[in-house]
Scaffold this active site. Structure first.
Site, PDB file in Angstrom:
ATOM      1  CE  LYS A   1      -0.251  -0.077   5.062  1.00 55.50           C
ATOM      2  NZ  LYS A   1      -1.117  -0.407   6.214  1.00 55.50           N
TER       3      LYS A   1
ATOM      4  CE1 TYR B   1       9.903  32.964   4.004  1.00 54.31           C
ATOM      5  CE2 TYR B   1      10.046  30.575   3.949  1.00 54.31           C
ATOM      6  CZ  TYR B   1       9.771  31.778   3.323  1.00 54.31           C
ATOM      7  OH  TYR B   1       9.360  31.790   2.021  1.00 54.31           O
TER       8      TYR B   1
END
Ligand SMILES: *Cc1c(COP(=O)(O)O)cnc(C)c1O
Length: 391
Positions: free
Chosen positions: A49, A271
């Site tokens: 999966k 930032y």
């Protein structure tokens, strides 16, 4: 031809281009599969999966089927189609689908489906095909699977549908919620509930020949949970949630330094100026960020390997880029940096990244973004497995 005066541009070997790159070592997947197949008492279902836990569903499926797995497992039917479209003919089970999923196509394409409720059973039975079904019991997580209160009715209804020729019940499945801690009481409860569910199914006249409860952790730690099959995903790609077994990580993530700058002490980085250099140093820029799967929450903790030396990621991890304090490594723009790998050369591992991000390895390996180029290394030839049948 390169005429006089024209710019001599050497054709670039795409293999040598320095893009961010995720290398997947299928040799590691092959060896992990063998380790798990040795430990499992029954068959091994390779759970591929989420694109094979981010390693490539088709590649992982092919590799595991060649090294001890006999079946494939996925959540959605869409994931099963990818495997069938690639030409894989091994048995596939899909266990997490809405009630209006394309169950008729599953019957046509020979994909088994899990049935977790009476509503799902009715939808599967109503279709034109005769689906192969694994009844799914909730073994104590209140997540997927039928509640114990509904189980007896589900078994009876499944038997009626079977007698009408609408479907065939081939299995009973459950899933343990605490298997990474074998001592947890919740495992005994799950094993008991699963055994009870199998007995109830038999009592209703069903003959489920595939009975499966264990995922990687219980396959490695608890033979009482093995039954006829183990469904393993994490272990195939080198993750052992139980921390008991040495498995091989299969991913290596590298990226080139796109820029290197010299800065003085006290330089704010990134930032919000979340970091300030404490000394004169050199900063390197990597073109990878949280959109590529580097968790932003690892800002201020993460490290990468530069010229054999661990260097800290400094400032906030941005969407597309991170800054690395290169210190005295002498690294130059264009050089490759290892973000994570198996750890043999001193590079950080996926387990370290998971710890820096307060999460589990699964979330790191399934989270690598689509724009990172994938490179798959074939599994080396290994001695063929002896056949179980002896034929
Ligand atoms: C993902 C999953 C597995 C595989 O679990 P691992 O711990 O990764 O081996 C098995 N069964 C179910 C129902 C799953 O969702």
């Amino acid at each position: 031809m390169t005429g006089p005066g024209s710019l001599a541009v050497r054709p670039l070997d795409p293999a040598s281009r320095s893009e961010p790159r995720l290398a997947v070592d299928l040799g590691a997947v092959a060896r992990n599969t063998r380790t798990l197949a040795d430990r499992a008492s029954g068959e091994l279902m390779a759970v591929v999966k989420a694109d094979g836990f981010g390693h490539g569903a088709v590649d992982v499926a092919r590799t595991t089927l060649a090294h001890g797995a006999t079946r494939l497992g996925v959540t959605s039917l869409a994931e099963a189609w990818v495997l069938r479209d690639a030409g894989l003919v091994a048995p596939i089970l899909s266990w997490l689908n809405p009630v209006d999923a394309d169950f008729p196509a599953a019957a046509v394409r020979d994909v088994d489906v899990a049935v977790p409720s009476l509503t799902h059973l009715a939808a599967v039975a109503a279709g034109p095909g005769r689906n192969r079904v694994h009844l799914h019991v909730d073994a104590g997580m209140a997540r997927d699977g039928a509640e114990p209160e509904e189980w007896a009715a589900l078994c009876r209804a499944a038997r009626r549908a079977e007698l009408r020729g609408q479907l065939e019940v081939v299995g009973v499945m459950g899933h343990l919620g605490c298997a990474e801690d074998p001592a947890d009481d919740c495992n005994a409860l799950g094993r008991t509930r699963f055994a009870w569910a199998v007995e109830a199914a038999r009592g209703a006249g069903l003959r489920p020949r595939e009975r499966h409860l264990a995922a990687t952790a219980a396959t490695l730690t608890d033979p009482r949970a093995h039954h006829t099959m183990s469904r393993v995903g994490a272990g195939l790609v080198g993750i052992d949630p139980s921390g008991t077994t040495v498995l091989e990580p299969a991913m290596t993530l590298t990226a080139p330094l796109v820029q290197v700058r010299r800065v003085r002490a006290g330089t704010p980085v990134g930032y919000r100026h979340a970091h300030r250099t404490t000394r004169a140093t050199r900063l390197g820029l990597l073109p990878l960020g949280y959109a590529d799967g580097l968790p932003r929450v690892a800002s201020g903790r993460a490290e990468v390997l530069v010229r054999g030396t661990r260097c800290p990621v400094v400032g906030r991890i941005s969407m597309d880029q991170v800054v690395v304090d290169l210190g005295r490594t002498g690294a130059e723009a264009g050089e490759q940096v290892t973000v994570f790998g198996p750890g043999a050369a001193g590079e950080p591992t996926v387990a370290e990244w998971a710890a820096w991000a307060d999460t589990i390895e699964h979330e790191i390996v399934t989270g690598i973004g689509a724009r990172v180029e994938r490179r798959t290394l074939a599994a080396p030839y290994l001695r063929p497995l002896s056949t179980r049948s002896g034929a």
